[in-house]
Design an enzyme around this catalytic site. Structure first.
Site, PDB file in Angstrom:
ATOM      1  N   CYS A   1      18.794  -2.293  26.578  1.00 33.85           N
ATOM      2  CA  CYS A   1      18.561  -3.082  25.369  1.00 33.85           C
ATOM      3  C   CYS A   1      19.657  -4.128  25.203  1.00 33.85           C
ATOM      4  CB  CYS A   1      18.502  -2.163  24.145  1.00 33.85           C
ATOM      5  SG  CYS A   1      18.296  -3.049  22.586  1.00 33.85           S
TER       6      CYS A   1
ATOM      7  N   CYS B   1      20.785  -4.601  21.554  1.00 35.04           N
ATOM      8  CA  CYS B   1      21.645  -3.521  21.049  1.00 35.04           C
ATOM      9  C   CYS B   1      23.070  -3.637  21.577  1.00 35.04           C
ATOM     10  CB  CYS B   1      21.093  -2.159  21.472  1.00 35.04           C
ATOM     11  SG  CYS B   1      19.345  -1.907  21.130  1.00 35.04           S
ATOM     12  N   ASP B   2      23.215  -3.979  22.845  1.00 32.92           N
ATOM     13  CA  ASP B   2      24.515  -3.834  23.510  1.00 32.92           C
ATOM     14  C   ASP B   2      25.146  -5.121  24.017  1.00 32.92           C
ATOM     15  OD1 ASP B   2      24.317  -1.065  23.138  1.00 32.92           O
ATOM     16  OD2 ASP B   2      23.139  -0.837  24.976  1.00 32.92           O
TER      17      ASP B   2
END
Length: 313
Positions: free
Chosen positions: A139, A142-143
């Protein structure tokens, strides 16, 4: 907790999964005055929450994934649908009744709409599991922030790989996309955007055979599929986008999936089990987009009403 100890909750329609397909089905079913319950184990919106920008959904020239997810969720709740958190363990069919088992509750209804989506496929190479969360990610939204001024690798050649690879350039100094073929499968507009970005580099005809690192990702070992030559590419992160696996384990015993696990439906989203529908990414279909999931959901929500009316004839 045994089955007898569980709370029993009745409804007209139960929807498993709160992605765009499930939420749209809830909108249509509840608007038809059906008692509708959505069961979701994560955030409403599903995979949209992991998408930075959405630019191919009608009505919005550009909108963030989480913002669009919130809009769809609010619409789905407008006509009285109930949203509950729960992890579905299994779905059973007893005559015309479907039973959805969670750890504490059994939900029962004549209509169930499965909208459980799909998970990112893993590479299955040494180091991937060991370094998950330590540089290995699925992701970018997300990261990506954690890789500011670093070099990251993206594995894959489809829409997700190319789009998320380009997204990562706002953080990383360099993004290397590794693809097993000599051309991308992504949409041309996404390809052109990536090719025009100076931070994006491509490694063709190559597969990742190992992710290297002890406490964090340090690089990958790769092999050229045409020359069989192996080499090592140093990197600080690896983002994997090599396909999807359907989340259909809860219905496999019902014989509604194909060999790959995708749920098979007709154009009305009906499975071979009367009253059991499937929508969105978990369904066997050629295109998995927010817009197609919404279309699936509207069809299923409408057909749920038609099915319940047919039981009264």
């Amino acid at each position: 907790m045994t089955t007898v100890d569980k709370e029993l909750v009745q409804a007209d329609v139960i929807i498993v999964g709160a992605g765009p397909g499930g939420l749209t089905a809830a909108l249509y079913a509840s608007r038809a005055n059906l008692k509708t319950i959505i069961i979701e184990k994560g955030m409403p919106g599903g995979e949209i929450n992991n998408t930075a920008d959405v630019e191919n959904y009608p009505g919005f020239k550009l909108i963030s994934g989480p913002e669009l997810a919130n809009h769809i969720f609010e619409s789905a709740m407008a006509f009285g649908a109930e949203h509950v958190y729960g992890d579905v363990e299994k779905i059973e069919v007893e005559g015309l009744t479907k039973k959805i088992h969670t750890s504490k509750t059994i939900y029962q209804a004549p209509v169930v709409i499965v909208a459980t989506g799909a998970n990112h496929r893993k590479l299955g190479v040494p180091g991937e599991e060991l370094l998950a969360g330590k540089g290995v990610s699925y992701c970018a939204v997300c990261d990506g922030f954690f890789f500011r001024n670093r070099h990251v690798i993206v594995v894959g050649g489809g829409d997700s790989a190319v789009e998320e690879g380009t997204y990562l350039t706002q953080f990383a100094d360099k993004v290397t996309i590794i693809h097993r073929r000599d051309e991308l499968r992504a949409q041309k507009v996404l390809q052109n955007r990536a090719f025009a970005n100076e931070k994006v580099n491509f490694v063709w005809d190559t597969v990742v055979e190992e992710i290297i690192g002890e406490n964090n990702v340090e690089g990958v070992k790769v092999r050229n599929v045409k020359t069989d030559e192996t080499s090592t590419i140093e990197a600080d992160g690896v983002f994997v986008y090599v396909g999807l696996i359907p989340n259909s384990d809860t219905v496999k015993a019902l014989n509604v999936t194909n060999e790959e696990g995708w749920i098979v439906t007709n154009n009305q989203m009906e499975t071979s089990v009367p009253g059991l529908f499937a929508v969105g990414d978990v369904r066997h279909t050629n295109l998995r987009q927010i817009a197609t999931a919404v279309g699936d959901g509207s069809q299923a929500g409408h057909m749920a009403y038609q099915y319940l009316m047919s039981l009264k004839d």
